[in-house]
Design an enzyme around this catalytic site. Structure first.
Site, PDB file in Angstrom:
ATOM      1  N   ILE A 292       0.661  -1.354  -0.229  1.00 54.28           N
ATOM      2  CA  ILE A 292       0.156   0.089   0.055  1.00 54.28           C
ATOM      3  C   ILE A 292       0.969   1.212  -0.080  1.00 54.28           C
ATOM      4  CG2 ILE A 292      -1.922  -1.056   1.025  1.00 54.28           C
ATOM      5  CD1 ILE A 292      -0.973  -0.098   3.690  1.00 54.28           C
ATOM      6  N   GLY A 295       7.616   3.999   1.462  1.00 55.01           N
ATOM      7  CA  GLY A 295       8.052   5.398   2.308  1.00 55.01           C
ATOM      8  C   GLY A 295       9.595   5.373   2.122  1.00 55.01           C
ATOM      9  N   GLY A 296      10.124   6.353   2.847  1.00 50.09           N
ATOM     10  CA  GLY A 296      11.373   6.652   3.055  1.00 50.09           C
ATOM     11  C   GLY A 296      12.032   5.530   3.803  1.00 50.09           C
ATOM     12  N   VAL A 300       5.541  -0.752   2.475  1.00 49.49           N
ATOM     13  CA  VAL A 300       4.483  -0.901   3.659  1.00 49.49           C
ATOM     14  C   VAL A 300       3.186  -1.763   3.084  1.00 49.49           C
ATOM     15  CG1 VAL A 300       2.553   0.381   5.242  1.00 49.49           C
ATOM     16  CG2 VAL A 300       4.892   1.430   4.703  1.00 49.49           C
ATOM     17  N   LYS A 314       5.361  -2.194   8.300  1.00 52.37           N
ATOM     18  CA  LYS A 314       6.444  -1.362   7.636  1.00 52.37           C
ATOM     19  C   LYS A 314       7.778  -2.137   7.703  1.00 52.37           C
ATOM     20  CE  LYS A 314       6.589   2.895   8.776  1.00 52.37           C
ATOM     21  NZ  LYS A 314       6.245   3.747   7.128  1.00 52.37           N
ATOM     22  N   ASP A 412      10.553  15.223  10.229  1.00 53.42           N
ATOM     23  CA  ASP A 412       9.950  15.128   8.825  1.00 53.42           C
ATOM     24  C   ASP A 412       8.418  15.267   8.868  1.00 53.42           C
ATOM     25  OD1 ASP A 412      10.123  15.087   6.027  1.00 53.42           O
ATOM     26  OD2 ASP A 412      10.403  12.765   6.003  1.00 53.42           O
TER      27      ASP A 412
END
Length: 656
Positions: A292, A295-296, A300, A314, A412
């Site tokens: 889905i 990310g950094g 995920v 994650k 962030d």
């Protein structure tokens, strides 16, 4: 359970549940008194089959077993009874084998008998008598029992009705079949296909029914071991050797897991510890269909635990120079952070080279996707919802900065790291993970500097990090919430570099209401909008010392505290180093055609979304911290009293 084979002797129902290859000897004939005790008819002994509640069973003598699936949902009896008995006996009552028909085995859905036999041709005789639906003038005579008969997976009898075949209630009869056994196994299945009577008078009695089974060979039985039996012995010995090897490997594995378990228990985690097997099952072995986001910190996946809990997994990078214990220590500290505006961490999994974090699943994806994602993914956020989201983010940051025992600077804060639950409540994700990426960039691959467009200038240029860096990022996100525009993607004129730049210009002109998202129309509280814009610009002040603490921001957003006013020099707007740096970088990016129609990629279902048309690598092609680029940047120190170039202008008005 609607599979043909039930949970049988510890095996998965989807797997073959009765394995004849384990046998070292096979039978050449079998006789079963279904639903009854052991009886002798003539010279033949019919084995007992009178277990009343087991859904699956292996005979104590070996060679055969049964699998019974389904539940009688209509009889209000727990546990289900899989055996019925006759009240009056069967006709003719003086027949030597009539005792076989006084009981029968019953199933709500599918009843399968498995036999381990020597390969060859067999006469199979099925014994039936309807002993439930009586012949009478009452409603009890109305019941109909209809089912199918399969032998070796082939349909032999369709819509079989015992009462019709026998000519009435309590009349015994048999059905003979000739069957070839080629793999030492005979399967006979009786399957209710949904026909017949399932209401009164059939409550708990409508499925297939069988009184006895006889299996006789059509060949001469040889003495001694068959070739199949010999093969079975060889296979068994090989399996024993493999089993011993597996035991040794298991002991090593258990030792490692015990060590990790002691590490986990020693941390007193506020969350759970998951096994890799659990996560593989939940995500269907990390199926790409369940992915889905990216990310950094890594990919995920959406998952579903055995208890029905939907999760987001994650998968962190395993290229860590830290040991698992150090990693678990970090997660142990994060697990103690619980707040309504923080994404809940259910637990972690550390096995082999897997480092996994298990979070609650957020139904409405990210704030960035809701505001300015693809058109079909955007959400219609009215003003009260935007106000609620902004206050929620501020409360979450105030908790991280000031209220939790472990003080966290997120580093962030941006729209993609603000997730929305099913009620559009905001929750901050990835908090506390930046510390895992310090110095040697271990465990995760995100950049320490965060994301251009959201980084505070003192952090982006000089690495000076305090909680005021998060305050600056919050100010940018608050502007995005008001305007419905991305800070990095919005340039109304060539002279304006980003949304924040434009907002400062409108502030000087006294026309900040031009920032309001056109989608809101006139349906918003003007006082609240003006207050949020003022607070966002206050938070995004060039000087970290002039930015308010997040607890003060919450109080100002809720109208409990007046918004602070900070005088500023209008001439700063054209020479503010924050915007000059971004202008220079964007000019170079435009010259190389690296940024065209940037959009935020969105997942159709899930959380944690990243860039699509322009990859993260493209966005960082020009490194503002590289040797060649920093020569330009360091000509101006935005945090000294004045610029060092010829047009020196005071960045922060000195108090008189």
């Amino acid at each position: 359970m609607n599979t043909f084979q039930s949970f049988f002797v510890g095996k998965n129902p989807q797997e073959e549940s009765f394995s004849c290859w384990k046998c070292t000897k096979y039978s050449s004939s079998l006789y079963i008194n279904c639903g009854g005790e052991e009886v002798i008819v003539g010279k033949v002994t019919y084995q007992r089959d009178d277990d009343t509640v087991s859904a699956a069973m292996v005979s104590s003598r070996g060679f055969w077993g049964i699998s019974n699936t389904g539940n009688f949902m209509d009889d209000d009896i727990e546990p289900d009874k899989y055996i019925v008995a006759s009240d009056n006996g069967v006709l003719p009552m003086n027949a030597p084998d009539s005792i076989l028909y006084n009981t029968a085995r019953l199933s709500p859905l599918s009843l399968t008998y498995y036999f381990c036999l020597i390969n060859g041709s067999y006469n199979v005789t099925l014994h039936f008598a309807e002993i439930v639906f009586k012949n009478s003038t009452t409603f009890e005579s109305l019941g109909k029992r209809i089912f199918d008969i399969y032998i070796q997976g082939q349909l032999y009898m369709k819509d079989f009705n015992i009462k019709d075949e026998a000519g009435g209630f309590g009349i015994r009869f048999t059905k003979p079949f000739q069957v070839n056994v080629t793999q030492n196994r005979l399967d006979i299945r009786f399957y209710w296909n949904g026909k017949g009577t399932t209401g009164i008078p059939s409550r708990g009695n409508y499925g297939p029914l069988i009184s006895a089974i006889s299996v006789d060979p059509n060949f001469k039985v040889k003495n001694g071991l068959s070739s199949a039996a010999i093969a079975g012995i060889v296979v068994s010995v090989a399996c024993l050797i493999l089993f011993c090897v597996a035991i040794l490997g298991w002991k090593v594995y258990v030792g490692v897991q015990k060590t990790m378990g002691r590490d986990l228990r020693g941390l007193d985690l506020q969350t759970g510890s998951f096994t890799l097997r659990q996560i593989i099952a939940a995500t269907n072995n990390f199926d790409s269909a369940n992915k889905i986001g990216e990310g950094g910190f890594g990919p995920v996946y959406k998952g579903l635990l055995a208890d029905g809990t939907v999760i987001a997994v994650k998968q962190l990078s395993s290229r860590s120079k830290q040991g698992n214990r150090e990693f678990v220590n970090e997660i142990g500290m994060i697990s103690g952070l619980q707040h309504p505006n923080l994404v809940k961490l259910y637990g972690c999994c550390i096995e082999r080279n897997h480092l996994l974090l298990i979070y609650e699943y957020m139904e409405n994806n990210s704030l960035a996707r809701a505001l300015f994602g693809a058109e079909d993914c955007q959400l219609r956020l009215d003003w009260p919802t935007r106000q609620k989201i902004c206050v929620g983010i501020a409360r979450g940051l105030a908790f991280l900065h000031e209220e939790s025992l472990l003080k966290i600077v997120h580093r962030d804060i941006k729209g993609t790291n603000i997730l929305l639950d099913k009620d559009l409540n905001p929750k901050i994700s990835d908090f506390g993970l930046a510390k895992l990426d310090e110095e040697e960039n271990t465990h995760i691959s995100t950049r320490v500097a965060g994301t251009i467009g959201y980084m505070a200038p003192e952090y982006a240029l000089w690495g000076y990090l305090t909680d005021k860096a998060d305050v600056y990022s919050f100010g940018v996100v608050a502007l995005e919430i008001v305007s419905g525009r991305s800070n990095m993607n919005y340039r109304p004129t060539e002279k304006v570099v980003c949304l924040l730049d434009w907002a400062f210009i409108l502030q000087q002109k006294g026309s900040v209401m031009e920032l309001v998202d056109p989608k809101l129309g006139s349906d918003f509280n003007k006082e609240e909008v003006e207050r949020m814009i003022q607070i966002s610009l206050l938070c995004a002040n060039a000087s970290p010392t002039l930015r308010p603490a997040m607890s003060i921001v919450v109080s100002m957003l809720e109208g409990q505290t007046a918004v602070q006013t900070i005088p500023s020099d209008p001439s700063i707007l054209d020479k503010d180093t924050r915007f000059q740096v971004i202008r220079d970088q964007q000019q170079r990016m435009h010259m190389r055609d690296l940024v065209d129609n940037q959009t935020i990629a969105s997942s159709s279902d899930g959380v944690w979304i990243g860039s699509s048309s322009t990859s993260a690598q493209d966005l960082y092609q020009i490194n503002p911290f590289s040797e060649s680029y920093t020569q330009d940047l360091y000509q101006i120190n935005p945090f000294s009293e004045t610029h060092t170039n010829d047009d020196s202008v005071s960045l922060v008005r000195k108090s008189s």
